[in-house]
Enzyme design. Structure first.
Site, short mmCIF file in Angstrom:
data_model
loop_
_atom_site.label_atom_id
_atom_site.label_comp_id
_atom_site.label_asym_id
_atom_site.label_seq_id
_atom_site.Cartn_x
_atom_site.Cartn_y
_atom_site.Cartn_z
N GLU A 153 0.85 -1.18 0.00
CA GLU A 153 0.00 0.00 0.00
C GLU A 153 0.89 1.24 0.00
O GLU A 153 1.83 1.32 0.80
CB GLU A 153 -0.92 0.03 1.21
N GLY A 293 3.17 2.26 10.62
CA GLY A 293 3.03 1.65 11.92
C GLY A 293 2.75 0.17 11.77
O GLY A 293 3.35 -0.68 12.44
N MET A 295 0.47 -2.81 8.79
CA MET A 295 -0.24 -2.98 7.51
C MET A 295 -1.16 -4.18 7.59
O MET A 295 -0.76 -5.24 8.03
CB MET A 295 0.78 -3.14 6.38
N ASN A 297 -2.47 -6.37 5.57
CA ASN A 297 -2.51 -7.42 4.55
C ASN A 297 -3.38 -8.59 5.00
O ASN A 297 -3.27 -9.06 6.13
CB ASN A 297 -1.10 -7.95 4.27
N GLU A 330 -5.47 -2.99 12.79
CA GLU A 330 -5.19 -3.80 11.60
C GLU A 330 -6.14 -4.99 11.50
O GLU A 330 -6.55 -5.38 10.40
CB GLU A 330 -3.73 -4.27 11.61
N HIS A 333 -9.47 -3.89 10.11
CA HIS A 333 -9.42 -3.68 8.66
C HIS A 333 -9.87 -4.93 7.90
O HIS A 333 -10.21 -4.83 6.72
CB HIS A 333 -7.99 -3.33 8.22
N GLU A 352 -9.71 4.15 6.38
CA GLU A 352 -8.85 4.55 7.50
C GLU A 352 -9.59 5.33 8.57
O GLU A 352 -9.43 5.07 9.76
CB GLU A 352 -7.64 5.34 6.98
#
Length: 873
Positions: A153, A293, A295, A297, A330, A333, A352
């Site tokens: 990203e 900070g 991610m 994935n 995370e 997400h 976000e």
């Protein structure tokens, strides 16, 4: 991803332009992109099957089969690709002749003629990307401390292989990862593990398959020699999910808190939103050289070690809380960002802002308290985002254009975006917000959508017109709400006015839909006579009528309770009224807020006055009285320790500077710091004995085991707040007290605070603490980072000399993002020396930028504040 350091840091560094880095080709000229120009592609990638082979010499070879469906038969196939060496290209197994494709300006174009008559086809690409060890951008596939990992990203996947590297193209991914078994015994990918085994020549492989469609920015792989801990989680529906958290072997003893936090987040998302983990395996990997900070994935989160590793001797309470929050961020997400993602990068706040709101709600529920968390979040917004909104780089949470997408990973998109999401909940209530979320997932699971789609789901689920609310996505700047009122015949008439200052490219602003939470307190007794109501301010000026009980003679309004909207509130209240609210308000946030406003008023009056005695400043006596009441309540155990700690602190220098700049005044940052310090010393002088009594009362019982419960964190927070106050005079007693805490500290929270205070005083004991802290770090990277940060931010006469010496320290590494943040970020936060009148602080920053050119792209917030507040000569 979460911004590095969560809400506490806006700095992101890249070593892309270090002297050692060499570009393989001249990059194309930057082109401005516009939201209005969105068009879908002519072909859609449906499946991606990759084989990534990592050779012993560190060279990677990537063979990818991309299955496409054609939407426009006459369209060329356009793929992104950056710094890739083409070894071969085939369509449906037939090699492409050179006249059928073109690779230039980071774009591979397969001509429509090569695809004629194909409604569905497979493109096979064989490429060699930049050697991972030489990929100093930390974007795409790179190597960190011997570990291969990825960061895709926003546009890093194109540095691994050719692809439609845009978020609206969602595909199913399968990865076969091959490497030397001795160097990389651990091979990880997205989704679920399928199979693995040994290969000839001491190599091995693993196959990972993600059953859910996702955009390319969520692709990830990790290969290296890693240690780990494992656990399982049983979902509400009874599925078992295997959990793994990986790090360097030496750090495995610091992973337990991350695992506990992950399981908390999984449970919370089920309870709060009915969202379960949708994979059989969920892994987290901690990496030293990571530019964000963390991610998100899919199924393979990659984290900065600073937001993963923790144990009492190395991590502070703040570290523990941030790890819990970012692990949650995370994980959350997985639904708000992965299962439903952004149509284009202009919609970044869709995932976000929403996920920051969700991680804030999570932390409020599992942490200290909702009030404590709300104060922390508002301090972050005011201290950083308001400055960005007031400067030359102000932008809406959904920008209309960009040149480099990485520039928009900002506190506006994240933190103000979260405040916008929170306003939906204020307007609709928690039940209404949940209804909107349910409809959002029902409509859009597996899709790439827009902020307008989210707003429509909220509106439709609740039967509410939210058309005007779109202006929060369109307009930059921090709105100002002016409040005034009077009690007449049993009705309190509250007039609210709104305006938003002009910002670049937006000289005129339209009225917003602003939810303003209001309550009324009886001016005599402090009893709440009107409970919290949500007033919807939609016009430039409106008057609202609030009925009060019969016999009420006077009221004190409590406006903008809970910080119900990200605005600047202007309301004319006397010092006594503010002290009254600080003592009586039934809204915990506004109780704290009243004290902050009173403190800011006194600091400002001292700053603007000609006197040298802060205690003689107008309003100081009222402030001191309110301060004393807080100390007494804390001594009696009648106030939450964290709320007491926040209440005993004056507004931060950053907040004071921002408020003064917003009022149109030229601000001398050093003078603000000095004025705040003078008022602080005067408060300590008036209450030193009771502060010392409270400090002693909060000492941990002998032999008490360390824990990170809300009660223990709150106790340490208030005790450190007391120590900070008692060290304000910087006298011998302060040195002795701080050194005693340093020497007797049983955890990093106690030790670091004492060390920082000693560093800001100087002297023999400060030097001893400096040496002891470094030795005790025992090469632990995160503890050494703290050492650099404390020394760089210390307010001592030779601050810049010290920082220059630290830059030459053998442990300083310009290429490591965490170490760079520690030193440079620490010095930038050292207001008296960074903003020194001779310009030496700015010259130092300039020298850093010369070495790392891309740093200028990631210091927007700090430079915004400089441009806003620098006084004229």
């Amino acid at each position: 991803p979460r911004l590095s350091g969560g809400a506490a840091s806006a700095l992101a560094f890249s070593t892309e332009a270090t002297c050692e880095a060499e570009a393989t080709a001249t990059p194309p000229a930057p082109v401005e992109k516009f939201r209005k120009d969105y068009t879908p592609p002519g072909h859609w990638t449906k499946d991606v099957s990759m084989t990534v082979s990592l050779a012993a010499d560190g060279v990677a070879r990537v063979v990818t089969e991309l299955t496409f469906e054609t939407a426009d038969a006459g369209a060329d196939l356009v793929l992104d690709g950056e710094d890739l060496k083409i070894n071969g290209l085939m369509v449906d197994g037939t090699p492409l002749s050179e006249d059928m494709y073109n690779y230039a300006d980071e774009v591979l174009t397969i001509k429509a003629a090569a695809l004629a008559g194909k409604d569905k086809f497979v493109l096979t690409t064989d490429v060699t990307p930049t050697k991972p060890e030489e990929n100093t951008q930390l974007s795409g596939l790179y190597r960190s401390s011997g570990v291969f990992c990825t960061q895709c990203e926003a546009e890093g996947f194109r540095r691994i292989t050719f692809a439609q590297d845009r978020p609206d193209v969602m595909s199913r991914f399968t990865l076969r990862l091959e490497a030397e078994k001795s160097d990389c015994p651990v091979l990880l990918g997205n989704g679920n593990y399928v199979e693995g085994g040994d290969l000839d020549g001491g190599r091995h492989y693993a196959v990972w398959e993600d059953p859910w469609v996702k955009p390319s920015y969520l692709f990830a792989l990790v290969a290296g020699d890693l240690g780990s801990i494992s656990d399982t989680y049983t979902t509400t529906s009874g599925r078992t999910v295997s959990l793994g958290i990986y790090s360097e072997h030496a750090n495995v003893d610091q992973l337990d808190h991350a695992m506990i936090s992950l399981k908390k987040a999984m449970k919370w998302d089920e309870d709060a939103f009915g969202l379960e983990c949708d994979l059989d395996t969920y892994n987290v990997v901690a990496v030293n050289d990571f530019n964000m900070g963390a991610m998100e994935n899919k199924g393979l989160n990659i984290f900065n070690t600073a937001l993963t590793l923790a144990k009492p001797s190395t991590a502070t309470d703040l570290d523990y809380e941030r790890i819990e929050g970012v692990i949650g961020h995370e994980y959350f997400h997985n639904w708000t960002g992965n299962r439903v993602t952004c149509r284009d990068w202009f919609q970044l706040t869709l995932k976000e802002g929403l996920t920051v709101f969700r991680d804030q709600a999570f932390s409020a529920e599992v942490g200290s308290s909702e009030a404590v968390k709300r104060i922390e979040d508002v301090k972050a917004v005011r201290g950083r985002q308001f400055a960005e909104d007031a400067g030359p780089l102000a932008h809406p949470i959904r920008p209309e254009s960009y040149i480099a997408m990485d520039n928009f990973y900002t506190v506006t998109v994240y933190e103000k975006g979260a405040e916008v999401i929170r306003m939906y909940q204020v307007l609709l209530g928690k039940e209404g917000f949940r209804k909107g979320m349910d409809l959002y997932f029902e409509r859009h699971d597996g899709q790439a959508v827009t902020c307008d789609d989210f707003r429509a789901a909220m509106a439709d689920a609740n039967g509410k017109d939210l058309e005007q609310f779109e202006r929060w996505y369109l307009q930059a700047g921090t709105p100002v709400v002016e409040a005034s009122g009077k009690l007449e015949g049993g009705v309190y008439k509250l007039t609210l006015k709104q305006s938003t200052p002009a910002t670049p490219k937006q000289p005129e602003k339209l009225p917003l839909l602003i939810p303003v939470e209001v309550g009324l307190l009886d001016a005599e007794s402090g009893a709440e006579v009107v409970a919290t109501q949500v007033l919807e301010l939609t016009e430039a000026e409106q008057t609202f009528e609030l009925s009060v009980p019969a016999g009420t003679e006077a009221v004190v309004p409590s406006v903008l309770r809970g910080f119900s909207a990200p605005v600047r509130l202007q309301i004319d209240q006397t010092d006594d009224e503010l002290a009254f609210l600080a003592a009586k308000d039934t809204d915990s946030f506004n109780r704290w807020e009243a004290g902050q406003r009173l403190g800011a008023r006194v600091v400002t009056k001292f700053l603007e006055g000609a006197g040298e005695d802060a205690a003689a400043t107008e309003g100081f006596a009222v402030l001191s009285g309110a301060f004393g009441e807080i100390v007494d309540l804390a001594l009696g155990g009648d106030l939450d320790n964290s709320l007491a700690a926040f209440a005993l602190a004056l507004p931060s220098s950053a907040t004071l500077i921002d408020d003064l700049a917003a009022s149109g005044k030229l601000v001398d940052p050093v003078a603000v710091v000095d004025a705040r310090g003078a008022v602080k010393k005067a408060l300590v002088a008036a209450h030193r004995e009771k502060i010392a009594e409270l400090y002693a009362q909060l000492a941990p019982p002998a032999g008490e085991a360390f824990d990170v419960s809300a009660a223990s964190i709150s106790r340490r927070r208030l005790r450190n707040a007391c120590l900070d106050l008692l060290c304000a005079p910087k006298d011998e007693a302060a040195v002795d007290l701080a050194y005693a805490q340093f020497a007797g500290a049983t955890c990093m929270t106690e030790k670091l605070t004492a060390f920082a205070l000693l560093a800001g005083i100087g002297g023999e004991k400060a030097e001893a603490a400096k040496n002891t802290f470094y030795v005790d770090a025992n090469d632990d990277a995160l503890v050494v980072n703290k050492w650099f940060s404390v020394l760089a931010s210390a307010d001592v006469d030779d601050a810049l000399v010290r920082v220059e010496a630290l830059k030459a320290h053998p442990d300083f590494n310009m290429k490591n993002p965490n170490r760079m943040r520690s030193l440079v970020g620490g010095f930038i936060a050292n207001t008296p020396h960074f903003h020194k009148e001779d310009g030496s602080g700015y010259a130092f920053l300039g020298s850093i930028i010369q070495v790392t050119l891309s740093l200028t792209l990631n210091l927007n917030l700090t430079l915004t504040r400089i441009l806003t507040v620098k006084p004229e000569s």
